[in-house]
Design a protein around this motif. Structure first.
Motif, mmCIF file in Angstrom:
data_model
loop_
_atom_site.group_PDB
_atom_site.id
_atom_site.type_symbol
_atom_site.label_atom_id
_atom_site.label_comp_id
_atom_site.label_asym_id
_atom_site.label_seq_id
_atom_site.Cartn_x
_atom_site.Cartn_y
_atom_site.Cartn_z
ATOM 1 N N VAL A 165 0.847 -1.195 0.000
ATOM 2 C CA VAL A 165 0.000 0.000 0.000
ATOM 3 C C VAL A 165 0.881 1.243 0.000
ATOM 4 C CG1 VAL A 165 -1.810 1.270 1.206
ATOM 5 C CG2 VAL A 165 -1.804 -1.239 1.251
ATOM 6 N N ASP A 166 0.741 2.009 -1.077
ATOM 7 C CA ASP A 166 1.486 3.271 -1.188
ATOM 8 C C ASP A 166 0.722 4.350 -0.433
ATOM 9 O OD1 ASP A 166 3.119 5.360 -1.914
ATOM 10 O OD2 ASP A 166 2.339 5.516 -3.962
ATOM 11 N N SER A 167 0.797 4.304 0.891
ATOM 12 C CA SER A 167 -0.037 5.162 1.733
ATOM 13 C C SER A 167 0.184 6.642 1.477
ATOM 14 C CB SER A 167 0.237 4.869 3.216
ATOM 15 O OG SER A 167 -0.018 3.524 3.515
ATOM 16 N N TYR A 168 1.426 7.011 1.165
ATOM 17 C CA TYR A 168 1.729 8.425 0.978
ATOM 18 C C TYR A 168 1.596 8.872 -0.479
ATOM 19 C CZ TYR A 168 3.845 7.556 5.536
ATOM 20 O OH TYR A 168 4.059 7.183 6.838
ATOM 21 N N ASN A 197 -2.675 8.535 -5.465
ATOM 22 C CA ASN A 197 -2.393 9.293 -6.683
ATOM 23 C C ASN A 197 -1.847 10.693 -6.418
ATOM 24 O OD1 ASN A 197 -2.322 8.913 -9.466
ATOM 25 N ND2 ASN A 197 -4.247 10.002 -9.794
ATOM 26 N N ASN A 198 -1.136 10.889 -5.321
ATOM 27 C CA ASN A 198 -0.579 12.210 -5.024
ATOM 28 C C ASN A 198 0.263 12.752 -6.164
ATOM 29 O OD1 ASN A 198 -1.196 10.781 -2.479
ATOM 30 N ND2 ASN A 198 -0.493 12.681 -1.542
ATOM 31 N N LEU A 199 1.104 11.903 -6.737
ATOM 32 C CA LEU A 199 2.009 12.321 -7.807
ATOM 33 C C LEU A 199 1.507 11.880 -9.175
ATOM 34 C CD1 LEU A 199 5.453 11.543 -6.112
ATOM 35 C CD2 LEU A 199 4.047 13.606 -5.973
ATOM 36 N N GLU A 200 0.230 11.471 -9.235
ATOM 37 C CA GLU A 200 -0.403 11.010 -10.477
ATOM 38 C C GLU A 200 0.361 9.833 -11.099
ATOM 39 O OE1 GLU A 200 -1.077 14.480 -12.932
ATOM 40 O OE2 GLU A 200 -2.814 15.046 -11.711
ATOM 41 N N LEU A 201 0.858 8.962 -10.225
ATOM 42 C CA LEU A 201 1.614 7.791 -10.661
ATOM 43 C C LEU A 201 0.880 6.485 -10.358
ATOM 44 C CD1 LEU A 201 5.196 8.860 -9.481
ATOM 45 C CD2 LEU A 201 4.340 8.805 -11.833
ATOM 46 N N ALA A 202 -0.372 6.580 -9.906
ATOM 47 C CA ALA A 202 -1.085 5.358 -9.520
ATOM 48 C C ALA A 202 -1.228 4.397 -10.693
ATOM 49 C CB ALA A 202 -2.456 5.703 -8.942
ATOM 50 N N LEU A 203 -1.496 4.913 -11.897
ATOM 51 C CA LEU A 203 -1.673 4.032 -13.058
ATOM 52 C C LEU A 203 -0.365 3.363 -13.434
ATOM 53 C CD1 LEU A 203 -3.323 2.850 -15.384
ATOM 54 C CD2 LEU A 203 -2.727 4.901 -16.718
ATOM 55 N N ALA A 228 -5.591 12.293 -1.693
ATOM 56 C CA ALA A 228 -5.526 12.560 -3.133
ATOM 57 C C ALA A 228 -6.245 11.503 -3.950
ATOM 58 C CB ALA A 228 -4.062 12.653 -3.575
ATOM 59 N N GLY A 229 -6.688 10.437 -3.317
ATOM 60 C CA GLY A 229 -7.419 9.409 -4.038
ATOM 61 C C GLY A 229 -6.527 8.341 -4.635
ATOM 62 N N LEU A 273 -1.444 20.647 -4.845
ATOM 63 C CA LEU A 273 -0.071 20.922 -4.435
ATOM 64 C C LEU A 273 0.268 20.372 -3.048
ATOM 65 C CD1 LEU A 273 2.623 22.176 -5.152
ATOM 66 C CD2 LEU A 273 1.741 24.388 -4.378
ATOM 67 N N PRO A 274 -0.571 20.586 -2.016
ATOM 68 C CA PRO A 274 -0.215 19.995 -0.712
ATOM 69 C C PRO A 274 -0.097 18.474 -0.752
ATOM 70 C CG PRO A 274 -1.874 21.691 -0.434
ATOM 71 C CD PRO A 274 -1.733 21.478 -1.907
ATOM 72 N N TYR A 275 -0.994 17.787 -1.480
ATOM 73 C CA TYR A 275 -0.888 16.339 -1.579
ATOM 74 C C TYR A 275 0.382 15.937 -2.330
ATOM 75 C CZ TYR A 275 -5.655 15.614 0.144
ATOM 76 O OH TYR A 275 -6.792 15.574 0.918
ATOM 77 N N MET A 276 0.768 16.723 -3.328
ATOM 78 C CA MET A 276 2.007 16.424 -4.042
ATOM 79 C C MET A 276 3.212 16.544 -3.118
ATOM 80 S SD MET A 276 1.226 18.502 -7.578
ATOM 81 C CE MET A 276 -0.271 18.174 -8.519
ATOM 82 N N ILE A 277 3.217 17.590 -2.279
ATOM 83 C CA ILE A 277 4.316 17.783 -1.331
ATOM 84 C C ILE A 277 4.344 16.643 -0.316
ATOM 85 C CG2 ILE A 277 5.255 19.281 0.455
ATOM 86 C CD1 ILE A 277 5.538 20.453 -2.326
ATOM 87 N N SER A 278 3.183 16.287 0.226
ATOM 88 C CA SER A 278 3.145 15.209 1.224
ATOM 89 C C SER A 278 3.573 13.894 0.601
ATOM 90 C CB SER A 278 1.754 15.093 1.842
ATOM 91 O OG SER A 278 0.793 14.695 0.886
ATOM 92 N N GLY A 279 3.133 13.621 -0.638
ATOM 93 C CA GLY A 279 3.521 12.387 -1.309
ATOM 94 C C GLY A 279 5.004 12.335 -1.589
ATOM 95 N N SER A 280 5.566 13.445 -2.031
ATOM 96 C CA SER A 280 6.988 13.479 -2.374
ATOM 97 C C SER A 280 7.868 13.242 -1.163
ATOM 98 C CB SER A 280 7.347 14.843 -2.993
ATOM 99 O OG SER A 280 6.638 15.051 -4.192
ATOM 100 N N ASN A 281 7.354 13.585 0.024
ATOM 101 C CA ASN A 281 8.164 13.487 1.236
ATOM 102 C C ASN A 281 7.668 12.427 2.212
ATOM 103 O OD1 ASN A 281 10.128 15.921 1.037
ATOM 104 N ND2 ASN A 281 8.149 16.790 0.496
#
Length: 516
Positions: A165-168, A197-203, A228-229, A273-281
């Motif tokens: 599970v990619d929780s972040y 899907n924080n970084l839109e990489l789920a697919l 982010a879903g 943007l906040p979800y992208m930051i949280s996912g990246s870190n």
């Protein structure tokens, strides 16, 4: 590749983080009917749980009569999930015996730190005849848990699927490949992948997982899910149709997507943007989801808070304590509602006739209308208020007030406009309430108490008189109502609204009756 993996749609379970696990029955029925016509193997209907404090909806508890009804309508395997932190072996009979023969798979949401404990739970579930899925969170941090790899070997024969599970929502395809290799070197269990899907990489992460041996993939309609879903079911199926020729009933798929359109417009899940930051870190999404969906914090405030989490600091600033040398018996709190601007001329006359009255701006939204008054003014700085003040006062040439912030440490971090830095203080404490201490209203009321207020007037607390109101507005209304109630219970100071308000606890005293 299509024939080698299964799809589990968990819209009702993961989407419940937005709806509190309440979904309209007609929507669920449409969802079931659509999924019956699509190449999806499992439907996760939500949680099964022992009673927890507070309200959680139908699909958090999934009473057996509801599951039986869904079973009669669905041709898919049905799934529920248990939260390992709340469930022990002794709870299994109560939770699972009533749904034997209805539910096919029971999944367990697992903190990797407690994998060993979850294995004992899974053994009990397996003995009851269910398929068992392990949803092991925080895959990007598995290597930080000392016992995790050693416990993996005990999963064989207990779990049917072991989910990464990619929780972040922050892993990349290479991370997926590496983690698959790590797990396969320790266990022979079938693998699954649940991508956020924080970084839109789920697919691409899901397709990479399948290419490297993962046998089951999670997805949700419209990507509906916590924060982010998730991977969108419709996107996955469209790609499998175009790339691998998988037969899809697009009318049925369209019906499923359309059924959730209104919820998407209401809750607006998806990355930002906040979800992208949280996912990246690899930062938790729970706070971000709260800040984005139920509070009026700016992206700058949220990102500053995330940076503080990343750097493991409580806050980035300590300020001098607000310890006024003189008291102010009469206070006027100006909030952000329309009434504070619509009745500004009368308010200006009111404060002109009461020169000893201190003005507290709970929000700077209406501050422009009052920037030239001679009364002492105090501005509450929370979230993005410092930025808003900069727009109101431009070069601060007209600024004659001071600023106050909540006590240190502040979860959202601290931003103070440079030109008012020397006139900015923090409260020693907020002690009239134990809740919502980082809110504008709590800060304004505590500041009034610190000033020794004997009578407090408010304006701009309209209670959102235009309907319908958004979920954010409803949350803020409930929060303010709770704070007014706490203030009433702990203080002898009366609160008077100068205009009609939907906040029933505020006493009404007409602004115009107070003018000469």
């Amino acid at each position: 590749m299509v024939d080698m993996f299964k799809i589990l749609d968990c819209t009702i379970r993961d989407g419940g983080y937005y709806t509190n696990w309440d979904f309209n029955k007609a929507l669920v029925d449409q969802y079931i009917e659509s999924m019956n016509k699509l190449p999806v193997d499992y439907l996760e209907i939500g949680y099964r749980s022992k009673p927890l404090q507070g309200y959680l909806g139908k699909y958090f508890y999934n009473p057996s009569y509801e599951l039986l009804d869904l079973k009669s309508k669905s041709n898919k395997k049905l799934v529920v999930i248990l939260n390992e932190k709340d469930v022990r072996v002794e709870h299994l009979d109560e939770l699972l015996t009533p749904i034997k023969g209805i539910i096919d798979m029971v999944r367990i949401a697992i903190d990797p730190e407690h994998l060993g404990r979850a294995i004992s739970l899974a053994e009990g579930i397996k003995k009851m005849g269910f398929e068992v899925g392990f949803n092991v969170m925080y895959m990007s941090k598995w290597n930080q848990y000392s016992n995790f790899m050693g416990d993996l070997k005990f999963v064989d024969g207990v779990a049917d699927y072991f989910y990464m599970v990619d929780s972040y929502g922050g892993v990349f395809p290479k991370d997926v490949i590496e983690t698959i290799g790590l797990v396969k070197s320790n266990t022979a269990v079938k693998l699954g992948f649940h991508g956020h899907n924080n970084l839109e990489l789920a697919l691409i992460n899901s397709l990479t997982a399948v290419e490297h041996g993962v046998e089951i993939i999670d997805s949700t309609v419209w990507g509906m899910g916590r924060g982010a879903g998730n991977l969108k079911t419709e996107l996955l199926l469209a790609v499998l149709n175009s790339k691998y020729g998988l037969s899809i009933d697009f009318n049925a798929l369209g019906d499923a997507v359309s059924a959730f359109d209104d919820l998407l417009r209401k809750y607006e899940w998806g990355t930002n943007l906040p979800y992208m930051i949280s996912g990246s870190n690899s930062l938790p999404q729970k706070d971000v989801m709260d800040w984005v969906t139920t509070r009026f914090y700016s992206f700058n405030s949220i990102i500053r808070a995330l940076q503080n989490q990343k750097e493991k600091v409580k806050d980035n600033e300590r300020l001098p304590l607000f310890e006024p040398q003189s008291k102010s018996k009469q206070i006027l709190i100006i909030a952000g509602g329309k009434s504070a601007s619509e009745h500004a001329s009368a308010v200006l006359e009111f404060v002109k006739q009461n020169e000893d009255m201190t003005i507290i701006h709970a929000s700077s939204k209406n501050a422009y209308s009052y920037k030239d008054i001679k009364n002492e003014q105090i501005f509450c700085l929370i979230g993005n208020e410092g930025r808003r003040m900069e727009k109101v006062f431009d070069d601060f040439g007209h600024f004659n007030g001071i600023c106050v912030l909540p006590p240190y440490p502040r979860k959202m971090g601290t931003y103070v406009p440079e030109l008012v830095y020397g006139r900015t203080f923090e409260l020693p404490a907020i002690d009239f309430t134990s809740d919502f201490k980082d809110s504008h209203t709590a800060l304004a009321l505590q500041t009034a108490l610190t000033l020794g207020a004997e009578k407090i007037y408010v304006i701009g607390y309209d209670g959102y008189q235009d309907v319908p109101i958004s979920s954010k507005e409803r949350t803020l209304t409930n929060e303010n109502e709770a704070l007014f109630a706490a203030f009433h219970d702990t203080s002898d100071v009366e609160l008077y609204t100068l205009i009609s308000s939907n906040y029933s606890i505020l006493k009404e005293q007409s602004l115009y009756s107070l003018l000469d």
